[in-house]
Design a protein around this motif. Structure first.
Motif, PDB file in Angstrom:
ATOM      1  N   ARG A   1      39.029 104.005  28.448  1.00  0.00           N
ATOM      2  CA  ARG A   1      38.244 103.903  29.688  1.00  0.00           C
ATOM      3  C   ARG A   1      37.393 105.145  29.909  1.00  0.00           C
ATOM      4  NH1 ARG A   1      42.906 103.234  33.847  1.00  0.00           N
ATOM      5  NH2 ARG A   1      43.753 104.771  32.369  1.00  0.00           N
ATOM      6  N   VAL A   2      37.911 106.288  29.520  1.00  0.00           N
ATOM      7  CA  VAL A   2      37.143 107.528  29.662  1.00  0.00           C
ATOM      8  C   VAL A   2      35.953 107.513  28.710  1.00  0.00           C
ATOM      9  CG1 VAL A   2      37.226 110.040  29.423  1.00  0.00           C
ATOM     10  CG2 VAL A   2      39.165 108.814  30.441  1.00  0.00           C
ATOM     11  N   VAL A   3      36.215 107.171  27.468  1.00  0.00           N
ATOM     12  CA  VAL A   3      35.141 107.098  26.474  1.00  0.00           C
ATOM     13  C   VAL A   3      34.076 106.095  26.914  1.00  0.00           C
ATOM     14  CG1 VAL A   3      34.586 106.552  24.076  1.00  0.00           C
ATOM     15  CG2 VAL A   3      36.708 107.756  24.620  1.00  0.00           C
ATOM     16  N   ALA A   4      34.504 104.950  27.411  1.00  0.00           N
ATOM     17  CA  ALA A   4      33.554 103.922  27.840  1.00  0.00           C
ATOM     18  C   ALA A   4      32.741 104.387  29.037  1.00  0.00           C
ATOM     19  CB  ALA A   4      34.300 102.631  28.169  1.00  0.00           C
ATOM     20  N   ALA A   5      33.365 105.084  29.971  1.00  0.00           N
ATOM     21  CA  ALA A   5      32.647 105.559  31.162  1.00  0.00           C
ATOM     22  C   ALA A   5      31.583 106.582  30.792  1.00  0.00           C
ATOM     23  CB  ALA A   5      33.629 106.144  32.162  1.00  0.00           C
ATOM     24  N   VAL A   6      31.921 107.479  29.865  1.00  0.00           N
ATOM     25  CA  VAL A   6      30.938 108.462  29.408  1.00  0.00           C
ATOM     26  C   VAL A   6      29.820 107.770  28.638  1.00  0.00           C
ATOM     27  CG1 VAL A   6      30.567 110.455  27.910  1.00  0.00           C
ATOM     28  CG2 VAL A   6      32.589 110.362  29.386  1.00  0.00           C
TER      29      VAL A   6
ATOM     30  N   GLY B   1      21.806 114.163  40.731  1.00  0.00           N
ATOM     31  CA  GLY B   1      21.907 112.795  40.238  1.00  0.00           C
ATOM     32  C   GLY B   1      22.566 112.687  38.874  1.00  0.00           C
ATOM     33  N   VAL B   2      23.414 113.646  38.530  1.00  0.00           N
ATOM     34  CA  VAL B   2      24.124 113.629  37.251  1.00  0.00           C
ATOM     35  C   VAL B   2      25.360 112.741  37.382  1.00  0.00           C
ATOM     36  CG1 VAL B   2      25.422 115.046  35.606  1.00  0.00           C
ATOM     37  CG2 VAL B   2      23.297 115.916  36.613  1.00  0.00           C
ATOM     38  N   PRO B   3      25.563 111.781  36.488  1.00  0.00           N
ATOM     39  CA  PRO B   3      26.750 110.920  36.564  1.00  0.00           C
ATOM     40  C   PRO B   3      28.032 111.732  36.409  1.00  0.00           C
ATOM     41  CG  PRO B   3      25.147 110.049  34.997  1.00  0.00           C
ATOM     42  CD  PRO B   3      24.686 111.423  35.354  1.00  0.00           C
ATOM     43  N   ILE B   4      29.077 111.279  37.099  1.00  0.00           N
ATOM     44  CA  ILE B   4      30.367 111.969  37.083  1.00  0.00           C
ATOM     45  C   ILE B   4      31.458 110.998  36.642  1.00  0.00           C
ATOM     46  CG2 ILE B   4      32.089 113.208  38.464  1.00  0.00           C
ATOM     47  CD1 ILE B   4      29.783 113.955  40.396  1.00  0.00           C
ATOM     48  N   VAL B   5      32.316 111.469  35.750  1.00  0.00           N
ATOM     49  CA  VAL B   5      33.535 110.760  35.366  1.00  0.00           C
ATOM     50  C   VAL B   5      34.687 111.691  35.706  1.00  0.00           C
ATOM     51  CG1 VAL B   5      34.852 109.715  33.479  1.00  0.00           C
ATOM     52  CG2 VAL B   5      32.335 109.570  33.492  1.00  0.00           C
ATOM     53  N   ALA B   6      35.714 111.180  36.389  1.00  0.00           N
ATOM     54  CA  ALA B   6      36.842 112.021  36.801  1.00  0.00           C
ATOM     55  C   ALA B   6      38.153 111.351  36.433  1.00  0.00           C
ATOM     56  CB  ALA B   6      36.787 112.298  38.299  1.00  0.00           C
ATOM     57  N   THR B   7      39.116 112.158  35.998  1.00  0.00           N
ATOM     58  CA  THR B   7      40.397 111.623  35.552  1.00  0.00           C
ATOM     59  C   THR B   7      41.564 112.386  36.162  1.00  0.00           C
ATOM     60  OG1 THR B   7      40.947 113.010  33.644  1.00  0.00           O
ATOM     61  CG2 THR B   7      39.265 111.325  33.306  1.00  0.00           C
ATOM     62  N   THR B   8      42.715 111.714  36.177  1.00  0.00           N
ATOM     63  CA  THR B   8      44.003 112.347  36.450  1.00  0.00           C
ATOM     64  C   THR B   8      44.976 111.922  35.355  1.00  0.00           C
ATOM     65  OG1 THR B   8      44.618 110.502  37.882  1.00  0.00           O
ATOM     66  CG2 THR B   8      43.719 112.460  38.958  1.00  0.00           C
ATOM     67  N   THR B   9      46.077 112.671  35.261  1.00  0.00           N
ATOM     68  CA  THR B   9      47.177 112.288  34.372  1.00  0.00           C
ATOM     69  C   THR B   9      48.415 112.031  35.213  1.00  0.00           C
ATOM     70  OG1 THR B   9      46.358 113.661  32.554  1.00  0.00           O
ATOM     71  CG2 THR B   9      48.635 112.973  32.441  1.00  0.00           C
TER      72      THR B   9
ATOM     73  N   ILE C   1      38.629 106.928  40.068  1.00  0.00           N
ATOM     74  CA  ILE C   1      39.311 107.962  39.308  1.00  0.00           C
ATOM     75  C   ILE C   1      40.158 107.289  38.230  1.00  0.00           C
ATOM     76  CG2 ILE C   1      40.816 109.978  39.427  1.00  0.00           C
ATOM     77  CD1 ILE C   1      38.219 110.149  41.087  1.00  0.00           C
ATOM     78  N   ILE C   2      39.996 107.703  36.996  1.00  0.00           N
ATOM     79  CA  ILE C   2      40.737 107.109  35.879  1.00  0.00           C
ATOM     80  C   ILE C   2      42.065 107.836  35.737  1.00  0.00           C
ATOM     81  CG2 ILE C   2      40.733 106.616  33.411  1.00  0.00           C
ATOM     82  CD1 ILE C   2      37.639 106.664  33.555  1.00  0.00           C
ATOM     83  N   ASP C   3      43.151 107.164  36.093  1.00  0.00           N
ATOM     84  CA  ASP C   3      44.476 107.746  35.914  1.00  0.00           C
ATOM     85  C   ASP C   3      45.056 107.245  34.599  1.00  0.00           C
ATOM     86  OD1 ASP C   3      46.674 109.360  36.961  1.00  0.00           O
ATOM     87  OD2 ASP C   3      47.775 107.458  36.975  1.00  0.00           O
TER      88      ASP C   3
END
Length: 207
Positions: free
Chosen positions: A95-100, A51-59, A82-84
């Motif tokens: 968006r990454v900072v906010a998601a974390v 149940g650990v939250p996940i944030v995932a990104t692409t470039t 997925i945050i591209d």
């Protein structure tokens, strides 16, 4: 110094996966493609079990490095966005900072391709922002020995805690009597897991 001895738990951690894209997997040289895929998928599955939250990104998924590895996409929650992004450092994308930040957790488990950029740069930035950061080295990868060595040194110099995927998983599990233990070990898929299963079956047959 307390962050180095505090325990990771499913309640205090978030997993950040940075740029595990097919075009980057193809260039990794410190792990085989199969091994690296196994490790990052296992880490992801373990996070979901716990149940650990996940944030995932692409470039630049549409123009440079391609989509996430399909095995990882399959392991991620189907509803996860997925945050591209275009920034080199994932932490430079708001968006990454906010998601974390939205998870409310202060321990951040990070893996990325490449080790010295996609893992290291957001790990340093998150550390500067006050997070306790754990760099998962065997769920990351890079392109030559120099890049690996300099990335590891920079992480350690900044106080990032260097870990491997299965150690992170079992640390958060904490107790083998947990009802999640079977699913957790199945998710991690360690090589000796089959032998452990055979042992349990043998003991069961004796009762």
């Amino acid at each position: 110094m307390s962050k180095f001895i505090e325990t990771l738990t499913p309640q205090n951690a978030t997993l950040l996966l940075v740029d595990h894209q097919v075009g980057l997997f193809a260039a990794v040289r410190d792990y085989t493609t199969a091994e690296l895929k196994h490790n990052v998928v296992a880490l992801t599955k373990a996070a979901r079990v716990l149940g650990v939250p996940i944030v995932a990104t692409t470039t630049a998924a549409d123009s440079l490095w391609g989509p996430l590895a399909p095995e990882l996409v399959e392991a991620l929650p189907p509803e996860l966005e997925i945050i591209d992004r275009t920034t080199v450092n994932a932490w430079d994308d708001p968006r990454v900072v906010a998601a974390v930040a939205a998870t409310g957790r202060r321990k951040l488990i990070v893996a990325g391709i490449s080790t010295e950029v996609c893992l290291t740069l957001p790990a340093l930035s998150a550390t500067a922002a006050g997070y306790d950061v754990y760099g998962v080295i065997d769920a990351s990868g890079t392109f030559n020995d120099t890049k690996r060595a300099t990335g590891l040194l920079r992480l350690q110099q900044a106080g990032v805690i260097v870990v491997d995927h299965s150690a992170v998983a079992v640390e958060m599990l904490a107790d083998n009597a947990s009802p999640l233990a079977g699913d957790l070990y199945a998710a991690v898929g360690m090589d000796f897991g089959i032998l452990n299963g055979q042992l349990r079956q043998a003991y069961g047959n004796q009762s």
